[in-house]
Design a protein around this motif. Sequence first.
Motif, short mmCIF file in Angstrom:
data_model
loop_
_atom_site.label_atom_id
_atom_site.label_comp_id
_atom_site.label_asym_id
_atom_site.label_seq_id
_atom_site.Cartn_x
_atom_site.Cartn_y
_atom_site.Cartn_z
N ILE A 114 83.81 -23.34 54.74
CA ILE A 114 83.28 -22.16 54.06
C ILE A 114 82.03 -22.58 53.30
N ASP A 115 80.88 -21.94 53.60
CA ASP A 115 79.65 -22.30 52.91
C ASP A 115 79.54 -21.55 51.58
N ASP A 116 78.53 -21.90 50.79
CA ASP A 116 78.36 -21.31 49.46
C ASP A 116 78.16 -19.80 49.51
N ALA A 117 77.36 -19.34 50.46
CA ALA A 117 77.05 -17.91 50.55
C ALA A 117 78.30 -17.09 50.85
N THR A 118 79.11 -17.56 51.80
CA THR A 118 80.34 -16.84 52.16
C THR A 118 81.33 -16.84 51.00
N PHE A 119 81.49 -18.00 50.36
CA PHE A 119 82.42 -18.10 49.24
C PHE A 119 82.00 -17.18 48.10
N SER A 120 80.71 -17.18 47.79
CA SER A 120 80.22 -16.34 46.70
C SER A 120 80.34 -14.85 47.02
N LYS A 121 80.17 -14.52 48.31
CA LYS A 121 80.29 -13.11 48.72
C LYS A 121 81.70 -12.60 48.53
N VAL A 122 82.68 -13.47 48.81
CA VAL A 122 84.09 -13.07 48.69
C VAL A 122 84.59 -13.16 47.25
N PHE A 123 84.26 -14.25 46.58
CA PHE A 123 84.81 -14.49 45.24
C PHE A 123 83.80 -14.32 44.12
N GLY A 124 82.57 -13.91 44.48
CA GLY A 124 81.55 -13.73 43.45
C GLY A 124 81.81 -12.48 42.64
N LEU A 125 82.79 -12.56 41.76
CA LEU A 125 83.22 -11.40 40.98
C LEU A 125 82.13 -10.93 40.03
N SER A 126 81.95 -9.65 39.96
CA SER A 126 81.00 -9.08 39.01
C SER A 126 81.54 -9.25 37.59
N PRO A 127 80.82 -9.97 36.72
CA PRO A 127 81.28 -10.15 35.34
C PRO A 127 81.54 -8.82 34.63
N LEU A 128 80.66 -7.85 34.89
CA LEU A 128 80.83 -6.53 34.26
C LEU A 128 82.07 -5.82 34.80
N GLY A 129 82.30 -5.98 36.11
CA GLY A 129 83.48 -5.37 36.71
C GLY A 129 84.76 -5.95 36.16
N VAL A 130 84.79 -7.27 36.02
CA VAL A 130 85.97 -7.94 35.48
C VAL A 130 86.18 -7.56 34.02
N LEU A 131 85.09 -7.54 33.25
CA LEU A 131 85.20 -7.17 31.83
C LEU A 131 85.73 -5.75 31.69
N PHE A 143 89.61 -6.99 44.22
CA PHE A 143 89.18 -5.63 43.90
C PHE A 143 87.86 -5.22 44.57
N GLN A 144 87.13 -6.16 45.17
CA GLN A 144 85.83 -5.81 45.74
C GLN A 144 85.93 -5.14 47.11
N LYS A 145 87.12 -5.16 47.71
CA LYS A 145 87.31 -4.47 48.99
C LYS A 145 87.87 -3.07 48.72
N PHE A 146 87.32 -2.06 49.43
CA PHE A 146 87.76 -0.68 49.24
C PHE A 146 88.38 -0.14 50.53
N PHE A 147 89.29 0.81 50.37
CA PHE A 147 89.92 1.44 51.53
C PHE A 147 90.02 2.94 51.27
N HIS A 148 90.30 3.69 52.32
CA HIS A 148 90.43 5.15 52.20
C HIS A 148 91.80 5.57 52.70
N TRP A 149 92.60 6.15 51.82
CA TRP A 149 93.92 6.69 52.17
C TRP A 149 93.80 8.20 52.18
N ALA A 150 94.07 8.82 53.31
CA ALA A 150 93.85 10.26 53.45
C ALA A 150 95.11 11.00 53.86
N PRO A 151 96.15 11.05 53.00
CA PRO A 151 97.37 11.78 53.36
C PRO A 151 97.18 13.29 53.40
N PHE A 152 96.13 13.78 52.71
CA PHE A 152 95.86 15.23 52.66
C PHE A 152 94.61 15.59 53.46
#
Length: 235
Positions: free
Chosen positions: A111-128, A31-40
Amino acid sequence: MTQKDKKAAFSIYLYLGALFITSLVVSNLIFQKFFHWAPFGDVTIFGAPLFELSVGILPYPITFLITDLISEVYGKKKANQVVTAGIFASFFSMGIILLAIYSTAIPASPIDDATFSKVFGLSPLGVLASMLAYLAAQYIDISIYHFWKRVTQGKMLWLRNNFSTFSSQLIDTVTVVGLLCLFGVLPWDKFYGLVISGVLFKIIIALLDTPLLYLFVYLMRKRFNLKIGEEISLD
């Protein structure tokens, strides 16, 4: 129903449950990646671009299609069981990810710690926020679906499919965006734009999946000789 048919029905239920849980867990992982769909075109609503969305929304409609199918064929109890199992699986997967984040990578790790955390470091508030919104939306979706199923006496599948999904998706979007704004993850000035954009996208997807629900329900009724409104009992 013969014992063979009952085993086949149970197997299909397990596969549907597996697809449901996979879709739910994956939506929380990406869910941390965003995209833009512009059909209109480049349309802006209350300062937020229309259909600027998290990729986590992509597998989400699948979960509502599956719960509607299970509701129609197996009943309310079995649909609620799948939702509860999905919530458990989501929190369990989050726990594993947190454990992996706190495990220190060795120097030779690809994969180092920083890269792994950047990809999978889920925001606890976002998940909640996501889980609370999802929990409310799915149980409401199932309840509304069965309300309309009783009212229409098992007919007008399109009505209960779309009415339940529209209502639950509105609740889901308002709840998750509201909680994220309340927790300070998102600014309040983006609230209305994100809610309208999210709801419109989910409504479009819900309309598109209605033919699929008709197809799957038809195949299930034909396979198990079900009458309109009849459900399979796995107990």
